[in-house]
Design a protein around this motif. Structure first.
Motif, mmCIF file in Angstrom:
data_model
loop_
_atom_site.group_PDB
_atom_site.id
_atom_site.type_symbol
_atom_site.label_atom_id
_atom_site.label_comp_id
_atom_site.label_asym_id
_atom_site.label_seq_id
_atom_site.Cartn_x
_atom_site.Cartn_y
_atom_site.Cartn_z
ATOM 1 N N UNK A 1 35.846 24.270 36.013
ATOM 2 C CA UNK A 1 35.723 24.195 34.558
ATOM 3 C C UNK A 1 37.070 24.418 33.884
ATOM 4 N N UNK A 2 37.846 25.400 34.411
ATOM 5 C CA UNK A 2 39.169 25.658 33.837
ATOM 6 C C UNK A 2 40.090 24.451 34.010
ATOM 7 N N UNK A 3 40.025 23.850 35.203
ATOM 8 C CA UNK A 3 40.866 22.679 35.452
ATOM 9 C C UNK A 3 40.443 21.523 34.544
ATOM 10 N N UNK A 4 39.128 21.374 34.375
ATOM 11 C CA UNK A 4 38.639 20.324 33.484
ATOM 12 C C UNK A 4 39.087 20.578 32.054
ATOM 13 N N UNK A 5 39.061 21.860 31.643
ATOM 14 C CA UNK A 5 39.514 22.202 30.290
ATOM 15 C C UNK A 5 40.989 21.875 30.112
ATOM 16 N N UNK A 6 41.799 22.163 31.186
ATOM 17 C CA UNK A 6 43.223 21.849 31.114
ATOM 18 C C UNK A 6 43.445 20.349 30.993
ATOM 19 N N UNK A 7 42.695 19.581 31.785
ATOM 20 C CA UNK A 7 42.840 18.126 31.719
ATOM 21 C C UNK A 7 42.389 17.585 30.371
ATOM 22 N N UNK A 8 41.316 18.190 29.826
ATOM 23 C CA UNK A 8 40.860 17.759 28.500
ATOM 24 C C UNK A 8 41.913 18.042 27.435
ATOM 25 N N UNK A 9 42.547 19.213 27.555
ATOM 26 C CA UNK A 9 43.597 19.558 26.591
ATOM 27 C C UNK A 9 44.762 18.587 26.694
ATOM 28 N N UNK A 10 45.115 18.240 27.929
ATOM 29 C CA UNK A 10 46.207 17.277 28.125
ATOM 30 C C UNK A 10 45.822 15.907 27.583
ATOM 31 N N UNK A 11 44.567 15.508 27.838
ATOM 32 C CA UNK A 11 44.099 14.230 27.318
ATOM 33 C C UNK A 11 44.090 14.233 25.796
ATOM 34 N N UNK A 12 43.707 15.373 25.198
ATOM 35 C CA UNK A 12 43.711 15.469 23.735
ATOM 36 C C UNK A 12 45.120 15.315 23.184
ATOM 37 N N UNK A 13 46.105 15.935 23.895
ATOM 38 C CA UNK A 13 47.501 15.813 23.450
ATOM 39 C C UNK A 13 47.961 14.371 23.490
ATOM 40 N N UNK A 14 47.693 13.702 24.597
ATOM 41 C CA UNK A 14 48.119 12.305 24.742
ATOM 42 C C UNK A 14 47.406 11.428 23.713
#
Length: 382
Positions: A60-73
């Protein structure tokens, strides 16, 4: 205490009060009328601390990190798409673009994409305003004041009339533009969810006949359905209320308005109350209550059906009154992002506040639970 007293839906919601709301196990057990052992068991069952759960948490934490990165992009892409011509403009034009869109994207993100420094942007904001900007700022303050005084329901035409009445010269289009910039909108209604009629309905007589004050518990129950708006969509709530004390003895919440919604609420009521006599269950003529499954459930558990006259909400006034209280005191004061958030909040209102704490005029200003306890004490003294 029987293990079948509470439904699965009830147990999960109770455990969430400990995990998500921060209530102590003892407090939840006391308000719900169960044991601390049961609440501990529910928390352990539905929220276990196992290696699998730990692995899931890491995922879940890794998914949250990827979501945050996707949101930035995604934000950088949207900023460039929206302001693709601004990069070729002078710095002040870029600053103006950032100011106009600061409610959409973060200032630091836009400064990075538009190749300006945040300190320069904030210094630009502190520069003296032009006469037009000062006038717009003054009008925006008056517009917001009139909008708030209206309870947030006025649109730009009515605000324009308010400004004209106090002698403020301003065009109606300017009012519209300033309100749009401030995000102020008129209050508009929304469509109620549609209901589909089922097959041949089974309609029963109005046996209750507005006799809303039975002499003892488990003589008459009232049931009805309402809907709660969330950003995910509608959440439907069905309740069963004991008319003697106005206690909510059964409830169910689901994303669809089906027969299972009302059947689960009534099942919870039967499990919690275990009535020994025939109980009169009053409802409206909705398709869920006129279904063959509903009537079969009533017959199987020794319950008697009563229905309001068609289109007459006063015949089921107690259930309607409860929904009015729920929405006025809790739902309309919140904005629910998800159905799960709404479900948890409504559970807290019903089981942790309304049933055990909220004073009720029909109960001599006692809570439903206290009123039934007082009744039992009077019986014991006879």
């Amino acid at each position: 205490m029987s293990g079948k007293r509470f439904t699965e839906e009830f147990k999960i919601a109770a455990a969430q009060q400990v995990i998500e709301k921060g209530y102590s196990v003892a407090e939840v057990a006391g308000r719900l009328g169960t044991t601390t052992h049961s609440v501990y068991a529910w928390v352990k069952k539905y929220f276990p601390k196992t290696p699998q759960a730990t692995a899931l948490e890491d995922q879940t934490k890794e998914l949250a990190r990827l979501k945050k990165e996707l949101q930035r992009v995604t934000e950088e892409r949207d900023i460039l798409k929206k302001g693709r011509g601004v990069l070729r403009q002078p710095v002040k034009m870029r600053y103006a673009f950032i100011k106009d869109h600061q409610q959409v994207w973060s200032i630091y993100r836009m400064c990075s994409v538009l190749e300006v420094h945040p300190s320069g942007y904030y210094a630009w904001l502190k520069q003296p305003l032009s006469a037009t900007a000062k006038r717009s700022k003054q009008l925006s303050g008056l517009i917001k004041q009139f909008w708030l005084e209206s309870g947030g329901v006025y649109g730009y035409r009515k605000i324009f009339c308010d400004l004209r009445d106090i002698g403020e010269p301003c065009g109606v289009n300017r009012v519209h533009r300033l309100m749009r910039q401030e995000g102020l909108k008129s209050q508009r209604g929304y469509r109620k969810p549609g209901y589909s009629k089922g097959y041949q309905p089974i309609v029963q007589a109005n046996t209750l006949d507005r006799q809303f004050n039975p002499a003892q518990p488990n003589q008459a129950w009232a049931t009805d359905i309402t809907y709660i708006r969330t950003h995910e969509g509608w959440l439907y709530l069905a309740v069963v209320i004991d008319l003697f004390s106005r206690l909510v003895v059964g409830w169910s919440m689901k994303p669809m308005i089906t027969k299972e919604l009302v059947l689960d609420a009534l099942l919870m009521a039967v499990w919690r109350r275990s009535p020994t006599n025939k109980v009169l269950v009053h409802s409206d003529q909705g398709s869920q209550y006129t279904s063959h499954e509903w009537q079969a459930f009533l017959k199987q558990h020794g319950l008697e059906s009563s229905m309001s006259r068609r289109g007459n909400c006063h015949d089921n006034a107690v259930a309607e009154s409860f929904f009015q209280l729920l929405k006025r005191e809790r739902v309309k004061r919140k904005i629910y992002s998800t159905r799960a958030e709404a479900r948890s909040d409504i559970f807290e209102y019903i089981e942790m506040f309304y049933n055990v704490k909220r004073r009720h005029g029909a109960n001599d200003q006692r809570s439903p639970k206290d009123f039934e306890t007082f009744y039992e004490m009077k019986l014991a003294c006879i």
